[in-house]
Design an enzyme around this catalytic site. Sequence first.
Site, PDB file in Angstrom:
ATOM      1  N   HIS A   1      30.355 -50.710 -68.953  1.00 50.54           N
ATOM      2  CA  HIS A   1      30.916 -50.317 -67.981  1.00 50.54           C
ATOM      3  C   HIS A   1      29.997 -50.576 -66.588  1.00 50.54           C
ATOM      4  O   HIS A   1      29.771 -49.709 -65.718  1.00 50.54           O
ATOM      5  CB  HIS A   1      31.234 -48.944 -67.748  1.00 50.54           C
ATOM      6  CG  HIS A   1      32.468 -48.779 -68.795  1.00 50.54           C
ATOM      7  ND1 HIS A   1      33.869 -49.119 -68.326  1.00 50.54           N
ATOM      8  CD2 HIS A   1      32.697 -47.935 -69.719  1.00 50.54           C
ATOM      9  CE1 HIS A   1      34.765 -48.485 -69.326  1.00 50.54           C
ATOM     10  NE2 HIS A   1      33.921 -47.965 -69.997  1.00 50.54           N
TER      11      HIS A   1
ATOM     12  N   ASP B   1      30.267 -44.925 -73.135  1.00 50.97           N
ATOM     13  CA  ASP B   1      31.391 -45.119 -74.033  1.00 50.97           C
ATOM     14  C   ASP B   1      31.946 -46.658 -73.804  1.00 50.97           C
ATOM     15  O   ASP B   1      31.332 -47.339 -72.973  1.00 50.97           O
ATOM     16  CB  ASP B   1      32.575 -44.358 -73.471  1.00 50.97           C
ATOM     17  CG  ASP B   1      32.946 -44.616 -71.801  1.00 50.97           C
ATOM     18  OD1 ASP B   1      31.871 -44.702 -70.836  1.00 50.97           O
ATOM     19  OD2 ASP B   1      34.048 -44.626 -71.496  1.00 50.97           O
ATOM     20  N   GLU B   2      32.748 -47.167 -74.561  1.00 53.40           N
ATOM     21  CA  GLU B   2      33.419 -48.351 -74.811  1.00 53.40           C
ATOM     22  C   GLU B   2      32.318 -49.500 -74.405  1.00 53.40           C
ATOM     23  O   GLU B   2      32.862 -50.500 -73.851  1.00 53.40           O
ATOM     24  CB  GLU B   2      34.667 -48.435 -73.475  1.00 53.40           C
ATOM     25  CG  GLU B   2      35.678 -47.322 -73.884  1.00 53.40           C
ATOM     26  CD  GLU B   2      36.762 -47.071 -72.853  1.00 53.40           C
ATOM     27  OE1 GLU B   2      37.851 -47.133 -73.413  1.00 53.40           O
ATOM     28  OE2 GLU B   2      36.292 -47.551 -71.601  1.00 53.40           O
ATOM     29  N   SER B   3      31.300 -49.468 -74.978  1.00 46.47           N
ATOM     30  CA  SER B   3      30.362 -50.480 -74.755  1.00 46.47           C
ATOM     31  C   SER B   3      30.580 -51.444 -75.892  1.00 46.47           C
ATOM     32  O   SER B   3      29.783 -51.703 -76.737  1.00 46.47           O
ATOM     33  CB  SER B   3      28.889 -49.931 -74.876  1.00 46.47           C
ATOM     34  OG  SER B   3      28.091 -50.841 -74.258  1.00 46.47           O
ATOM     35  N   HIS B   4      31.612 -52.266 -75.895  1.00 50.17           N
ATOM     36  CA  HIS B   4      32.170 -53.057 -76.956  1.00 50.17           C
ATOM     37  C   HIS B   4      31.406 -54.277 -77.064  1.00 50.17           C
ATOM     38  O   HIS B   4      31.303 -54.989 -78.146  1.00 50.17           O
ATOM     39  CB  HIS B   4      33.697 -53.421 -76.565  1.00 50.17           C
ATOM     40  CG  HIS B   4      34.572 -52.140 -76.913  1.00 50.17           C
ATOM     41  ND1 HIS B   4      34.344 -51.007 -77.573  1.00 50.17           N
ATOM     42  CD2 HIS B   4      35.558 -51.704 -76.014  1.00 50.17           C
ATOM     43  CE1 HIS B   4      35.277 -50.300 -77.457  1.00 50.17           C
ATOM     44  NE2 HIS B   4      36.111 -50.585 -76.356  1.00 50.17           N
TER      45      HIS B   4
END
Length: 537
Positions: free
Chosen positions: A276, A339-342
């Site tokens: 993000h 979060d959501e650190s893909h």
Amino acid sequence: MRFSRLLFQCFFCLALLVIFSQCADNSVPEIEFPKTDLAAVPFIPKPATVIATENAFGLDQHTAIYSSAGDAGLNEVAGMLSDYIKEQTGLEVPLNGANTAEIHRAVYLNLSETMAEEAYELYISRDTVLVNAGSAAGAFRAVQTFRQIIPETSNDTLAPYPIWPLPSGKITDAPRYAFRGSMLDVARHFFSVEDVKKYLDVMAYYKMNVLHLGLTNDQGWRIEIKSWPKLTEVGGSTEVGGGPGGFYTQEEYREIVAYAAARHITIVPEVDMPGHTNAASVSYPFLNGNGKTPQLYTGTAVGFSTFDTRKDTVYAFIEDVVREISAMSPGPYFHIGGDESHSTRKADYVYFIERVAPIVKKYGKQVIGWDEVATAKLDSSAIAQFWADEENASLAVNQGMQVLFSPAKKAYLDMQYDSLSVFGLHWAAYIPVDTAYKWDPESYVPGIGQENILGIEAPLWSETISNIAELEYLAFPRLIGYAEIGWTRPELREWEDYKNRLAAQLPYLTRKKIQFYPSARVPWGKPKAELPWHTGD
């Protein structure tokens, strides 16, 4: 010190008795109040105990507010109570002895060293309201209860001047959790200082005490960092859908922090990383770690951005950001996202979190991160915010960390009420008003009990909303229920009772011009056409 305070309180109460006895005159008639029931007041959050005594206190032009002169925080609470009374009734209630000759009833605020910080007792009799509280914060929570007791309209038949009868009795109360918050995403869509202040006002009314501000994301960087000016010059220039974006100067951020502090609400700043982070990488491309040339982003996809976790200059940047924001944030917490650190490899992610956490601690803050951070090794001072993965929440507990509960399926304010909702998403669930209320953190994840839970937070992500009216549509009335979950013991909460108390909040919501969602599951007592948005779930 304790003896001196007790002595002062005795003298103070004695002085009040002398004042009232000296000031009694024939111009103030003896008022016979109709029987009233304190236990029938539709409080939210519901207090621990309410004992009614079937009399009333007459709030009128002959009332004053007194507080311990030696406590600045308590004096500020007294001043805010006076302001609240004026806002609601028009009465000018003097403080600490002004216009003594006209005073015949008093509200007295007092600190008790034997009570927990946010605990309070509220005693209401014919001529006196006494607040005992563990701190100025506790007194402020009592003030919110007092506000809910004031009738919406005065009774003008009891005396030749307006009078608001407050039912008499005793309330004892204390919060269930120390952390009772909401999160507002100002990164995907920017919200003004005045919008945030209005949100804080309603949070305060329902005894919430934390506002978590999501200040950075792929679509925007919203806080001025003087050592890295392009973050706002470039990264703050847009938002979801290509709007104008915006950011808070450091002066504006301090204004929000001070406004919140006056209402005994802590601001938790979040700088989301290592994912993000597109807005930061567009501003300073050396930060970027996904191998692509960063461009300003106005969409809503997640997981494509990452910092370069193996570059020392990235951590120098992070230290500057943490240092500047921490200096403006007196609260104990700093949120690092996570979060959501893909696009970040697992080993790089763990390395990053374990390297950023000591930077946050260096500047005197406790680390909060979304539940993915529990996959790294953190000490027990860190806090995992459970939003998606129960296994991560359990990993946090196994490391001795506390867990902040924000399960997306129950607590995400950006979820639609139903398939007909105008705003919001539904990737986690549809969350109607009753579903938002009927759950309990202590029974949600097996093995995570009260001792592991810091509190509850209701996040409001802003992909689908761009102004205060749309924000209020998603937040209210669900946020009011989350406030009660955080404050009130579960055995005192029950939907059939709560929905009627929620319906009774309509005058307050109307007075504050809250554009709430008028769920058909709540008996509002007005035709749908007279309610905002003209819809119902």
